[in-house]
Design a protein around this motif. Sequence first.
Motif, short mmCIF file in Angstrom:
data_model
loop_
_atom_site.label_atom_id
_atom_site.label_comp_id
_atom_site.label_asym_id
_atom_site.label_seq_id
_atom_site.Cartn_x
_atom_site.Cartn_y
_atom_site.Cartn_z
N LEU A 214 0.82 -1.22 0.00
CA LEU A 214 0.00 0.00 0.00
C LEU A 214 0.85 1.26 0.00
N VAL A 215 2.17 1.15 0.22
CA VAL A 215 2.99 2.34 0.42
C VAL A 215 4.03 2.50 -0.69
N ASP A 216 4.43 3.76 -0.90
CA ASP A 216 5.44 4.11 -1.89
C ASP A 216 6.78 4.24 -1.17
N TRP A 217 7.44 3.11 -1.00
CA TRP A 217 8.72 3.05 -0.30
C TRP A 217 9.78 2.47 -1.23
N PRO A 218 11.06 2.76 -0.97
CA PRO A 218 12.10 2.09 -1.74
C PRO A 218 11.95 0.58 -1.63
N GLU A 219 12.08 -0.12 -2.73
CA GLU A 219 11.90 -1.57 -2.73
C GLU A 219 12.90 -2.25 -1.81
N LYS A 576 -7.74 6.03 10.75
CA LYS A 576 -8.50 5.41 9.67
C LYS A 576 -7.62 4.92 8.54
N THR A 577 -6.32 5.21 8.63
CA THR A 577 -5.38 4.76 7.60
C THR A 577 -4.69 3.49 8.07
N LYS A 578 -4.38 2.60 7.13
CA LYS A 578 -3.74 1.33 7.49
C LYS A 578 -2.24 1.47 7.69
N GLU A 579 -1.66 2.48 7.08
CA GLU A 579 -0.21 2.67 7.17
C GLU A 579 0.10 4.10 7.60
N PRO A 580 1.16 4.30 8.39
CA PRO A 580 1.46 5.64 8.87
C PRO A 580 2.17 6.54 7.87
N PHE A 581 3.04 5.96 7.02
CA PHE A 581 3.91 6.76 6.15
C PHE A 581 3.68 6.35 4.70
N GLN A 582 3.02 7.21 3.93
CA GLN A 582 2.67 6.84 2.57
C GLN A 582 3.89 6.76 1.67
N ARG A 583 4.76 7.76 1.77
CA ARG A 583 5.98 7.75 0.95
C ARG A 583 7.18 7.88 1.86
N LEU A 584 8.18 7.06 1.61
CA LEU A 584 9.42 7.08 2.38
C LEU A 584 10.57 7.43 1.46
N PHE A 585 11.42 8.35 1.93
CA PHE A 585 12.63 8.69 1.17
C PHE A 585 13.81 8.64 2.11
N ASN A 586 14.86 7.93 1.70
CA ASN A 586 16.07 7.81 2.51
C ASN A 586 17.16 8.73 1.97
N GLN A 587 17.55 9.70 2.77
CA GLN A 587 18.66 10.55 2.35
C GLN A 587 19.98 9.84 2.59
N GLY A 588 21.01 10.22 1.85
CA GLY A 588 22.32 9.62 2.03
C GLY A 588 23.03 10.16 3.25
N MET A 589 24.19 9.59 3.52
CA MET A 589 24.98 10.03 4.67
C MET A 589 26.01 11.05 4.21
N LEU A 590 26.20 12.06 5.03
CA LEU A 590 27.25 13.04 4.76
C LEU A 590 28.51 12.60 5.49
N THR A 591 29.54 12.33 4.74
CA THR A 591 30.81 11.90 5.32
C THR A 591 31.78 13.08 5.32
N ALA A 592 33.01 12.81 5.68
CA ALA A 592 34.01 13.88 5.72
C ALA A 592 35.35 13.30 5.27
N PHE A 593 36.26 14.19 4.91
CA PHE A 593 37.60 13.74 4.57
C PHE A 593 38.36 13.39 5.84
N ALA A 594 39.11 12.32 5.76
CA ALA A 594 40.02 11.94 6.83
C ALA A 594 41.38 11.67 6.18
#
Length: 864
Positions: A214-219, A576-594
Amino acid sequence: MNAYDPSAIEAKWQAHWAQERTFRTPNPGDVDFDASKPKYYVLDMFPYPSGSGLHVGHPMGYIGSDIVSRRKRMEGYNVLHPMGYDAFGLPAEQYAITTGRHPEETTRENIETYRRQLQSIGLSYDWDRELATCDVDYYRWTQWIFTRLYDRGLAYQTEVPVWWCEELKTVLANEEVIDGKSERGGHPCVRRPLRQWMLKITAYADRLIDDLDLVDWPESVKTMQREWIGRSEGAEIDFQIEGHGGDALRVYTTRPDTLYGATFMVIAPEHPLVERIASDEQREAVAAYARAAAAKSDLQRSELAKDKTGVDTGACAINPIYEEGDPRRRVPIFVGDYVLMSYGTGAIMCVPGHDERDWEFAKTFDLPIVAVVRAEDSPVPPADVPPAECRAGEGITCNSPLWDGLPVAEAKARAIDLLEARGAGTRKVNYRLRDWLFSRQRYWGEPFPVLHLEDGRHVRVPDEALPVELPDMEDFKPSEDGSAPLARATDWVHATEPLSGAAALRDTDTMPGWAGSCWYYLRFMDPQCSTAPLSPEAEDYWGNVDLYIGGTEHAVLHLLYARFWHKVLFDEGVVKTKEPFQRLFNQGMLTAFAYKDSTGRLVSADEVDLSGEKPRAMTSGEELEEVIAKMSKSLKNVVNPDDVCAEYGVDAFRLYEMFMGPLSDSKPWNPRDVPGSRRFLDRFWRLFVDLDGSDPLRSGLESNEEVEPAGEVLVVERALNQCLKRVDDSFQGFKFNTAVAGFMEFVNVASKKGLNGSQADRLVRAVAPFAPHMAEELWSRMGREGSVAHAEWPAVDERYLEADEYEMPVQILGKVRAKVMVPRSASREQMEAAALGAVSDKLEGKTVVKTIVVPGRLVNFVAK
C-alpha cells in the motif's frame, strides 16, 4: 552600502518568521483553517538531542524536506511540517550519568541547543507543534496506547533469555548488542533469564507484510522488512528422542520433502532439553559449549560465513519417515550455536545435501550426506554415495520412496499429508519475527501504567489516573544488583489500586526509547489535544504522512514498530489509515575527509597541514592519503553548522548541502567547495542590487508587469523558463543539485543581459525554497506584499522551452563540414541557401550533383 550581508538579512527574517508565526499551520476547527486547500504532511525522522548538538550531516535531510515543504505551501497546500525530539532512552541517561547531572536537566539543555540550531538554518517548521517524548503531556498518551495493547492481550510479561550488560545495569535489545558488547560503550554483555514486558508484534506479522503493497517506499526497504518478518510456509515435525520416554524435538522446516536426507539434528545451546538429553560422557562438554554461546550475539551465531561449531550430545532422535528397524531412523543430535532459540523451535533437522550450513557442519563432523533432490535433466544420484557438492533450490525428488520423482512443490504437500496421517507433523506458517522485548531496567523512560497486586495479578492503571509520572530521583543510577532504579522510589512504588482500593506496587521497569517514536507523527497532527492522542477531526484531515524522510539505519526497527502501533490504533478506531507513512525517502549520509599515513593509521584533522597541494602531517611532514570516513569526534573531522553559517551565511550552507549531489547519495563534506555557494549568492544579489548605488533595488525590478519578450529580453526569458523547468524536474528524484546548477546557469545569462521585473519576480519565487532569507529580502525590496513563502509557485511557460533557432549540421558526402544557425520554421530552400553559404569555400571547384535536405535537421551535399 548595498553589499550582500547574510548575517543581518538572515537574523532579520528569522525574527520576522518567529514573530509573525509565518509557518504556523491551522488545524480543523481553527478560525483561519481553510478546508478547501489540499493537505501535505512532510515529516523528518526526529532527532535524539545529544549533548554535542548538530553536525553538518544532520541538516541535509532537514533542508531537503524544507525545500519540499516551502514549495508545497507556494502551490496552495496546507503543509504540516513539524519538529520534535526523541528525548527518552539510554543515550540521554548515560550522558546524564557521565556529566553528573539529572537527565531532565541535560535533555532540556540539549533540546534548547537543537532548537536554536534548527531555527538558525531557516527551516520552516511549525514551532507551535514542537514536542519531546519526555514531556508529561506527551508520554501520558504513550502510556494510554500501552494500555490499549494491554487490553488486547498484546502486552504480556514472561521470562525470556535477554542480553544483560553489567556495566550499564540493564537489559539490551538484540540490535543494541554487537559482537557480545553493548553498542553504546562497548561493554561486555551476557545472556540471562529475566521477567520482561513483551509486545505481541507477531500477531500482526501478515498485515505488516501484506500492507507494504500500500505504500510508496524504496523496494530495498520493503525487502528488508519482509526478510526481517520472515514469513515462510512448511511443517512442524516431531522427532522422538531415543531412550527419553515421551520427549521429542519439534522442528520447523520449509522443506519437508527433504526428510529422507535428514542425517542429523542440531539444537540451540539454550534449548530446554539440552541438559536432559546429554549423555554422561558429553554432559560437561555440552555445558561448556552452552556457556560460551551465551556470550555471543544472535548475529555472530547465525552469520553464514563463519566456521560451524558444535558438540555431540550423545543422544539420538528418530526420523519419523523411516519404518521401524531401518538403521537410518537414528540421527545424532548436536548442540550448535548457529541455531537460535528465538527462531522457530530452537531445533533443526539437517539436510546437508541441500543446505550450505548443514553441508559445512556435516563436513566438519564427518556426518552422512544424501542427495534427495536433483535437477530435472540430471540422473538419479546413488543414495549411498555422498554428492560432490551441496545443491540448494528446487528440482525433482529422488531417494525418497514415498514421494520419489515428484517436483518439490508436490513432494512438500505429499510429505505433510503423510506426517499428519502418522501424527508426526502438521502444516505450519512460521515467522522469523519475534515478539518485541519492551522492558528496560533504567530510570529515564516512560513508566509502565501497571499495578502489581498482592495475589500476583497485575492490572493496568485506569485512563483517568494517567499519566503515571516519572518520579524525581536524585540517585537515578542503575542498581548494582540489576534491579530497576525506580524500585528505590519507595513512596512512588507503593500505590493503591483505584477500583478496589487494594494495596499495589507500581511496575518499576521503564519503556525503551523506541516507545515515544512509535507514534509521534500522530501527535504532531494535534499536539494540544487533551482528550485523546489526537482529535478525530485532525486525523480525518491529515490522514497519514505524505512524505517521511530519514536515514536507512531506521529501515527495519523504527519503521516496523511504528507500523505495528499504527495498526493497533487502526483496530482501536483511533486512525482510519492502514499505514502511517505513505511515501518514504532515505537521504544519504554526509561523510568527511580523513587522512591516513603510510602505516594505515588515521590522523586527526587538527594534525594535518592543508596549506599545500597535498595534505601533510604537521609533525613529520609526511604526505598523507585523503580518504572518506564517517564524521567522528576522535578524528576531529566533525563540522559544526554554526561555524559554516557564521562564515558564509545560512543560505550558502543550504545551497552547498543540496549542490553536493542527489539527496539520496552519500557524499563527503568538502570545506574547499563551500565558498563557491557564497560567491554564487553574491552574484545573484548583484542582479537585483547595485552595490555602488543607494537604492535598495535596481531600477525597473519593482514592476511585475508582463511584457512580450523580444531581443535580449527573449533570450533571458528562454533561459529563465529552462531554469524553472530544471527546478521543477529536480523535485522528482530529490536531485536538488540540478536545481542549484540551473540557477547558476541562469545567473550567468542574466548577469550579461539583465532581467526585467516580471523575470525578477519569478526568479525570486523559484529560489525561495532554497535560499529563503535572501528571497524574503529581495521580495520585500521589490515591494511585494506578504511573505514570499506564501507567494504563488512560478509556472513554466512551455512556449519558451524550445528555441526559435537551432544549430544545423551541414554535410559534404555525409561528413559534417560546418554548422549554421537557422530558424526552426525555415523552408527547404532557406535551409539549402544557409547551408551553401556555410560551406561555399569547401565546394569551390566541385560540382554538386545532389542536395539532400532533412527538414528541421540537416543538409547534405553530394559533390564531385
